[in-house]
Design a protein around this motif. Sequence first.
Motif, PDB file in Angstrom:
ATOM      1  N   ARG A 135     -11.174  -7.292 -11.539  1.00  0.00           N
ATOM      2  CA  ARG A 135     -12.226  -7.177 -10.522  1.00  0.00           C
ATOM      3  C   ARG A 135     -13.560  -6.810 -11.142  1.00  0.00           C
ATOM      4  N   ASP A 140       0.654  -0.158  -1.521  1.00  0.00           N
ATOM      5  CA  ASP A 140       0.223   1.174  -1.937  1.00  0.00           C
ATOM      6  C   ASP A 140       1.043   2.251  -1.212  1.00  0.00           C
ATOM      7  N   THR A 184      -8.435  -0.906  -5.522  1.00  0.00           N
ATOM      8  CA  THR A 184      -8.112  -0.374  -6.852  1.00  0.00           C
ATOM      9  C   THR A 184      -9.115  -0.891  -7.886  1.00  0.00           C
ATOM     10  N   GLN A 192       0.113  -8.437   0.441  1.00  0.00           N
ATOM     11  CA  GLN A 192      -1.143  -8.919   1.024  1.00  0.00           C
ATOM     12  C   GLN A 192      -1.929  -9.709  -0.031  1.00  0.00           C
ATOM     13  N   ALA A 250     -12.463  -0.279   0.911  1.00  0.00           N
ATOM     14  CA  ALA A 250     -11.207  -0.869   1.385  1.00  0.00           C
ATOM     15  C   ALA A 250     -10.023  -0.458   0.521  1.00  0.00           C
ATOM     16  N   ALA A 251      -9.978   0.794   0.124  1.00  0.00           N
ATOM     17  CA  ALA A 251      -8.869   1.263  -0.719  1.00  0.00           C
ATOM     18  C   ALA A 251      -8.671   0.318  -1.892  1.00  0.00           C
ATOM     19  N   SER A 253      -4.060  -8.494  -3.305  1.00  0.00           N
ATOM     20  CA  SER A 253      -3.845  -7.062  -3.563  1.00  0.00           C
ATOM     21  C   SER A 253      -3.150  -6.848  -4.908  1.00  0.00           C
ATOM     22  N   THR A 254      -3.177  -5.612  -5.374  1.00  0.00           N
ATOM     23  CA  THR A 254      -2.459  -5.282  -6.601  1.00  0.00           C
ATOM     24  C   THR A 254      -0.949  -5.384  -6.371  1.00  0.00           C
TER      25      THR A 254
HETATM   26  N1  GLN Z   1      -5.175  -0.862  -3.538  1.00  0.00           N
HETATM   27  C1  GLN Z   1      -4.716  -2.218  -3.384  1.00  0.00           C
HETATM   28  C2  GLN Z   1      -5.660  -3.163  -4.080  1.00  0.00           C
HETATM   29  O1  GLN Z   1      -6.723  -2.775  -4.446  1.00  0.00           O
HETATM   30  C3  GLN Z   1      -4.583  -2.626  -1.929  1.00  0.00           C
HETATM   31  C4  GLN Z   1      -5.867  -2.521  -1.175  1.00  0.00           C
HETATM   32  C5  GLN Z   1      -5.784  -3.084   0.228  1.00  0.00           C
HETATM   33  O2  GLN Z   1      -4.882  -3.841   0.537  1.00  0.00           O
HETATM   34  N2  GLN Z   1      -6.729  -2.726   1.054  1.00  0.00           N
HETATM   35  O3  GLN Z   1      -5.346  -4.300  -4.263  1.00  0.00           O
END
Ligand code: GLN
Length: 268
Positions: free
Chosen positions: A122, A205, A117, A163, A114-115, A166-167
């Motif tokens: 985490r 991002d 980071t 979101q 899920a992309a 999120s980061t």
């Molecule tokens: N890369 C950002 C994070 O890890 C957003 C990832 C996302 O929203 N899917 O928080």
Amino acid sequence: MRDQTGTFDRRSYLKLAGAGVAVTGLAGCLEDAADDDDDGSESGGDDETEIVAGTAPGFPPFEMNEGGDLVGFDIDHLEAVVAETDYELGGWNEYNFETLIQSLESGNIDVIAAAMTINDERKERIAFTDPYYSADQSVLVQTGGDFQPSELEDLSGRQVGAQSGSTGEGIVEDEVDGAEYRSFDSYVLAVGELERGTLDAVVLDQPVAKTFEANRDVEIAFTFETGEEYGLGVRQDDGDLQSALNDGIAAVQESGEYEEITQEWFGE
Ligand code: GLN
């Protein structure tokens, strides 16, 4: 994934389970017939090599739900990576981004694509594979709007969205003094408010900001370097899966498939 062996797919099973006690007996039968997990929870694959992935659509072009189909860079990439291993991908579950880590911990999924980071906070809860993508953060605003910030400080006193979990959220909360932070389940919802003018800016991002800029009535005001790297998330005690996925990530890079997938989702 056990739901492929039974009458119910995962979603209807979960819905039934959520409906309460009445289905306990039925759920129990399915569990007995198809699952040896002693805690009876819905978890990863039936046999040891089958894994279930989790993602959070609404993050284009990494993961999107298009007309009911889950598509995107992360979908193609993970499928290619797993194909290089002895594991099999049993299916995908979709969540809000914020609940992915707990879904992994509770065994509803075996891998997060899920992309996400890689960061220390985490890593206290889950393990990551080697990085497979790098990104910075951008600030999105309404196209041609009055508000044109050029640095994070300019967001002070403004309504800024990100979101949950999120980061980007971390940046608004920790690095922007005096912003009025508004959290959203998905960036798609935040971008909708930006277009309507009910939100001043969104932090997210950069590759995703670019995708929204190309498709929606929003534009990147500025980008700032965070040097984030995305990894696949696995449980901390799943070392075998983690190293298999690392080998798979390397193989997909070496074979040129990574480049193809990148072209497909980011090519002009
Ligand atoms: N890369 C950002 C994070 O890890 C957003 C990832 C996302 O929203 N899917 O928080």
